[in-house]
Design a protein around this motif. Structure first.
Motif, PDB file in Angstrom:
ATOM      1  N   VAL A  71       0.849  -1.196   0.000  1.00  0.00           N
ATOM      2  CA  VAL A  71       0.000   0.000   0.000  1.00  0.00           C
ATOM      3  C   VAL A  71       0.881   1.240   0.000  1.00  0.00           C
ATOM      4  O   VAL A  71       1.987   1.234   0.560  1.00  0.00           O
ATOM      5  N   PHE A  72       0.407   2.278  -0.647  1.00  0.00           N
ATOM      6  CA  PHE A  72       1.146   3.540  -0.693  1.00  0.00           C
ATOM      7  C   PHE A  72       0.141   4.681  -0.581  1.00  0.00           C
ATOM      8  O   PHE A  72      -0.953   4.614  -1.155  1.00  0.00           O
ATOM      9  N   ILE A  73       0.522   5.728   0.149  1.00  0.00           N
ATOM     10  CA  ILE A  73      -0.336   6.899   0.328  1.00  0.00           C
ATOM     11  C   ILE A  73       0.355   8.106  -0.279  1.00  0.00           C
ATOM     12  O   ILE A  73       1.455   8.483   0.125  1.00  0.00           O
ATOM     13  N   ILE A  84      -5.127   6.633  -1.506  1.00  0.00           N
ATOM     14  CA  ILE A  84      -4.625   5.320  -1.095  1.00  0.00           C
ATOM     15  C   ILE A  84      -4.548   4.416  -2.318  1.00  0.00           C
ATOM     16  O   ILE A  84      -5.481   4.372  -3.122  1.00  0.00           O
ATOM     17  N   CYS A  85      -3.435   3.706  -2.452  1.00  0.00           N
ATOM     18  CA  CYS A  85      -3.255   2.809  -3.587  1.00  0.00           C
ATOM     19  C   CYS A  85      -2.675   1.486  -3.093  1.00  0.00           C
ATOM     20  O   CYS A  85      -1.709   1.482  -2.326  1.00  0.00           O
ATOM     21  N   LEU A  97      -8.100   4.523  -4.128  1.00  0.00           N
ATOM     22  CA  LEU A  97      -9.152   5.220  -3.395  1.00  0.00           C
ATOM     23  C   LEU A  97      -8.810   6.701  -3.379  1.00  0.00           C
ATOM     24  O   LEU A  97      -7.922   7.143  -2.651  1.00  0.00           O
ATOM     25  N   LEU A  98      -9.499   7.460  -4.227  1.00  0.00           N
ATOM     26  CA  LEU A  98      -9.256   8.900  -4.326  1.00  0.00           C
ATOM     27  C   LEU A  98     -10.016   9.636  -3.224  1.00  0.00           C
ATOM     28  O   LEU A  98     -11.200   9.376  -2.989  1.00  0.00           O
ATOM     29  N   TRP A  99      -9.321  10.542  -2.559  1.00  0.00           N
ATOM     30  CA  TRP A  99      -9.949  11.327  -1.494  1.00  0.00           C
ATOM     31  C   TRP A  99     -10.833  12.417  -2.096  1.00  0.00           C
ATOM     32  O   TRP A  99     -10.416  13.155  -2.987  1.00  0.00           O
ATOM     33  N   ASN A 132       2.534  13.165 -10.392  1.00  0.00           N
ATOM     34  CA  ASN A 132       2.738  11.844  -9.810  1.00  0.00           C
ATOM     35  C   ASN A 132       2.178  10.750 -10.710  1.00  0.00           C
ATOM     36  O   ASN A 132       1.124  10.922 -11.340  1.00  0.00           O
ATOM     37  N   ASP A 133       2.875   9.629 -10.746  1.00  0.00           N
ATOM     38  CA  ASP A 133       2.454   8.465 -11.510  1.00  0.00           C
ATOM     39  C   ASP A 133       2.408   7.251 -10.572  1.00  0.00           C
ATOM     40  O   ASP A 133       2.792   7.342  -9.409  1.00  0.00           O
TER      41      ASP A 133
END
Length: 208
Positions: A71-73, A84-85, A97-99, A132-133
Protein backbone atom coordinates in the motif's frame (compact mmCIF):
# COMPACT_ATOMS: atom_id res chain seq x y z
CA UNK A 1 27.98 27.48 68.43
CA UNK A 2 25.64 24.63 67.65
CA UNK A 3 22.68 27.02 67.15
CA UNK A 4 24.78 29.29 64.93
CA UNK A 5 25.87 26.29 62.82
CA UNK A 6 22.25 25.21 62.39
CA UNK A 7 21.22 28.74 61.39
CA UNK A 8 24.01 29.00 58.87
CA UNK A 9 23.15 25.56 57.47
CA UNK A 10 19.48 26.59 57.05
CA UNK A 11 20.52 29.78 55.26
CA UNK A 12 22.76 27.76 52.92
CA UNK A 13 19.88 25.40 52.10
CA UNK A 14 17.58 28.33 51.31
CA UNK A 15 20.21 29.93 49.06
CA UNK A 16 20.82 26.64 47.22
CA UNK A 17 17.07 26.13 46.77
CA UNK A 18 16.58 29.59 45.24
CA UNK A 19 19.60 29.04 42.99
CA UNK A 20 18.14 25.80 41.62
CA UNK A 21 14.81 27.50 40.88
CA UNK A 22 16.52 30.39 39.08
CA UNK A 23 18.72 28.07 37.01
CA UNK A 24 15.74 25.92 36.07
CA UNK A 25 13.75 28.94 34.86
CA UNK A 26 16.64 30.23 32.80
CA UNK A 27 17.79 26.96 31.23
CA UNK A 28 14.69 24.85 30.68
CA UNK A 29 13.00 25.89 27.43
CA UNK A 30 10.36 23.18 27.14
CA UNK A 31 7.71 21.97 29.52
CA UNK A 32 4.93 19.44 29.24
CA UNK A 33 1.47 20.17 30.49
CA UNK A 34 -1.52 17.88 30.46
CA UNK A 35 -4.46 19.28 28.47
CA UNK A 36 -7.42 16.97 27.92
CA UNK A 37 -5.12 13.96 28.38
CA UNK A 38 -2.90 15.22 25.55
CA UNK A 39 0.77 16.15 25.93
CA UNK A 40 1.41 19.67 24.68
CA UNK A 41 5.01 20.79 24.30
CA UNK A 42 5.59 24.51 24.81
CA UNK A 43 8.64 26.70 24.85
CA UNK A 44 9.43 29.09 27.72
CA UNK A 45 7.21 31.76 26.14
CA UNK A 46 4.18 29.47 26.12
CA UNK A 47 4.17 28.85 22.37
CA UNK A 48 2.84 25.42 21.47
CA UNK A 49 5.39 23.46 19.45
CA UNK A 50 3.87 20.02 19.05
CA UNK A 51 0.80 18.06 20.05
CA UNK A 52 0.76 14.26 20.13
CA UNK A 53 -2.55 12.52 20.67
CA UNK A 54 -0.99 9.14 21.45
CA UNK A 55 -3.88 7.09 20.11
CA UNK A 56 -5.81 6.34 16.92
CA UNK A 57 -9.50 6.27 16.15
CA UNK A 58 -11.15 2.88 15.55
CA UNK A 59 -10.18 1.33 12.22
CA UNK A 60 -11.91 2.12 8.94
CA UNK A 61 -11.97 -0.58 6.28
CA UNK A 62 -12.37 -0.14 2.54
CA UNK A 63 -12.59 -3.01 0.04
CA UNK A 64 -9.73 -3.27 -2.47
CA UNK A 65 -8.59 -5.96 -4.90
CA UNK A 66 -7.73 -9.59 -4.26
CA UNK A 67 -4.53 -10.32 -2.33
CA UNK A 68 -3.21 -6.82 -1.60
CA UNK A 69 0.55 -7.04 -0.96
CA UNK A 70 1.55 -3.38 -0.74
CA UNK A 71 0.00 0.00 0.00
CA UNK A 72 1.15 3.54 -0.69
CA UNK A 73 -0.34 6.90 0.33
CA UNK A 74 0.27 9.85 -1.97
CA UNK A 75 -1.59 12.21 -4.28
CA UNK A 76 -2.24 9.80 -7.14
CA UNK A 77 -4.49 12.04 -9.28
CA UNK A 78 -2.56 15.25 -8.62
CA UNK A 79 -5.47 17.23 -7.15
CA UNK A 80 -3.60 18.23 -4.00
CA UNK A 81 -5.07 15.54 -1.73
CA UNK A 82 -3.47 12.28 -0.65
CA UNK A 83 -5.06 9.04 -1.84
CA UNK A 84 -4.63 5.32 -1.09
CA UNK A 85 -3.26 2.81 -3.59
CA UNK A 86 -2.77 -0.95 -3.15
CA UNK A 87 -0.97 -3.51 -5.29
CA UNK A 88 -3.26 -6.53 -5.58
CA UNK A 89 -1.17 -9.66 -6.08
CA UNK A 90 -3.96 -12.03 -7.13
CA UNK A 91 -5.88 -9.58 -9.33
CA UNK A 92 -2.95 -8.17 -11.33
CA UNK A 93 -4.14 -4.64 -10.71
CA UNK A 94 -3.95 -1.65 -8.40
CA UNK A 95 -6.83 -0.33 -6.35
CA UNK A 96 -7.07 3.44 -6.01
CA UNK A 97 -9.15 5.22 -3.40
CA UNK A 98 -9.26 8.90 -4.33
CA UNK A 99 -9.95 11.33 -1.49
CA UNK A 100 -13.00 13.54 -2.01
CA UNK A 101 -12.49 16.62 0.14
CA UNK A 102 -16.04 17.84 -0.51
CA UNK A 103 -17.66 14.86 1.20
CA UNK A 104 -14.73 14.11 3.52
CA UNK A 105 -14.46 10.53 2.35
CA UNK A 106 -12.97 8.41 -0.41
CA UNK A 107 -14.63 8.05 -3.80
CA UNK A 108 -15.73 4.61 -5.05
CA UNK A 109 -12.89 2.27 -5.84
CA UNK A 110 -10.93 2.64 -9.09
CA UNK A 111 -8.86 -0.23 -10.50
CA UNK A 112 -6.16 -0.22 -13.15
CA UNK A 113 -4.54 -3.31 -14.64
CA UNK A 114 -0.79 -3.77 -14.21
CA UNK A 115 1.63 -6.68 -14.72
CA UNK A 116 1.52 -10.23 -13.41
CA UNK A 117 1.39 -10.47 -9.59
CA UNK A 118 2.27 -6.92 -8.47
CA UNK A 119 4.18 -7.18 -5.21
CA UNK A 120 4.96 -3.52 -4.54
CA UNK A 121 3.54 -0.14 -5.50
CA UNK A 122 5.10 3.32 -5.45
CA UNK A 123 3.65 6.72 -6.36
CA UNK A 124 5.96 9.45 -7.60
CA UNK A 125 6.75 11.45 -10.73
CA UNK A 126 8.40 8.73 -12.81
CA UNK A 127 8.81 10.65 -16.09
CA UNK A 128 9.69 14.00 -14.51
CA UNK A 129 6.80 15.97 -16.02
CA UNK A 130 5.68 17.38 -12.68
CA UNK A 131 2.83 14.91 -12.04
CA UNK A 132 2.74 11.84 -9.81
CA UNK A 133 2.45 8.46 -11.51
CA UNK A 134 1.87 4.89 -10.33
CA UNK A 135 4.55 2.20 -10.58
CA UNK A 136 4.39 -1.47 -9.57
CA UNK A 137 6.98 -4.23 -9.29
CA UNK A 138 5.51 -7.39 -10.85
CA UNK A 139 6.93 -10.55 -9.30
CA UNK A 140 6.15 -13.27 -11.84
CA UNK A 141 6.77 -11.49 -15.15
CA UNK A 142 9.95 -9.67 -14.00
CA UNK A 143 8.67 -6.26 -15.01
CA UNK A 144 7.55 -2.94 -13.67
CA UNK A 145 4.28 -1.34 -14.71
CA UNK A 146 4.05 2.42 -15.09
CA UNK A 147 0.79 4.36 -15.19
CA UNK A 148 1.63 7.91 -16.24
CA UNK A 149 -0.81 10.61 -15.18
CA UNK A 150 -2.23 12.65 -18.07
CA UNK A 151 -3.32 15.97 -16.62
CA UNK A 152 -5.03 16.98 -19.87
CA UNK A 153 -7.58 14.17 -19.73
CA UNK A 154 -7.51 13.80 -15.93
CA UNK A 155 -6.69 10.09 -16.11
CA UNK A 156 -3.81 7.70 -16.54
CA UNK A 157 -2.28 6.91 -19.92
CA UNK A 158 -2.21 3.32 -21.25
CA UNK A 159 0.08 0.98 -19.33
CA UNK A 160 3.84 1.02 -19.90
CA UNK A 161 5.97 -2.01 -18.99
CA UNK A 162 9.74 -2.27 -18.57
CA UNK A 163 11.79 -5.40 -17.91
CA UNK A 164 13.80 -5.67 -14.68
CA UNK A 165 15.57 -8.46 -12.78
CA UNK A 166 14.27 -11.80 -11.55
CA UNK A 167 11.34 -11.56 -9.11
CA UNK A 168 11.21 -7.85 -8.22
CA UNK A 169 9.88 -7.59 -4.68
CA UNK A 170 10.09 -3.83 -4.28
CA UNK A 171 10.18 -0.65 -6.36
CA UNK A 172 11.32 2.86 -5.44
CA UNK A 173 11.37 6.13 -7.39
CA UNK A 174 13.98 8.78 -6.63
CA UNK A 175 16.99 10.50 -8.18
CA UNK A 176 19.44 7.57 -8.10
CA UNK A 177 22.35 9.18 -9.99
CA UNK A 178 21.93 12.68 -8.55
CA UNK A 179 21.36 14.46 -11.85
CA UNK A 180 18.19 16.18 -10.65
CA UNK A 181 15.74 13.71 -12.25
CA UNK A 182 13.81 10.81 -10.78
CA UNK A 183 14.72 7.27 -11.79
CA UNK A 184 13.23 3.84 -11.03
CA UNK A 185 14.90 1.14 -8.94
CA UNK A 186 13.81 -2.40 -8.04
CA UNK A 187 15.04 -5.05 -5.61
CA UNK A 188 15.18 -8.41 -7.41
CA UNK A 189 14.81 -11.34 -5.02
CA UNK A 190 15.98 -14.35 -7.01
CA UNK A 191 19.02 -12.99 -8.84
CA UNK A 192 20.33 -10.84 -5.96
CA UNK A 193 20.39 -7.66 -8.03
CA UNK A 194 18.90 -4.22 -8.18
CA UNK A 195 17.62 -2.88 -11.48
CA UNK A 196 18.11 0.83 -12.14
CA UNK A 197 16.18 2.59 -14.89
CA UNK A 198 17.73 6.01 -15.44
CA UNK A 199 15.44 8.58 -17.03
CA UNK A 200 16.43 10.07 -20.37
CA UNK A 201 15.25 13.65 -20.63
CA UNK A 202 14.55 14.86 -24.15
CA UNK A 203 14.57 18.62 -24.40
CA UNK A 204 12.14 20.04 -26.92
CA UNK A 205 13.37 23.30 -28.46
CA UNK A 206 10.56 25.52 -29.64
CA UNK A 207 10.57 27.12 -33.08
CA UNK A 208 9.53 30.65 -33.90
Amino acid sequence: MNKNWKSKYLVYLIIIGFSIVIISKNNVNLNLEQVNNTDVVKDKFGTKLKQASGYWDPQITKPVGDGPRSVFIEDTNNDGYNDICTANFDDDNVSILLWNNTIGDWNPLITRSVGNTPFSVFIEDTNNDGYNDICTANLIDDTISILLWNNTIGDWNPLITRSVGNAPYSVFIEDTNNDGYNDICTANFYDNTTSILLIIIQLVIGTH
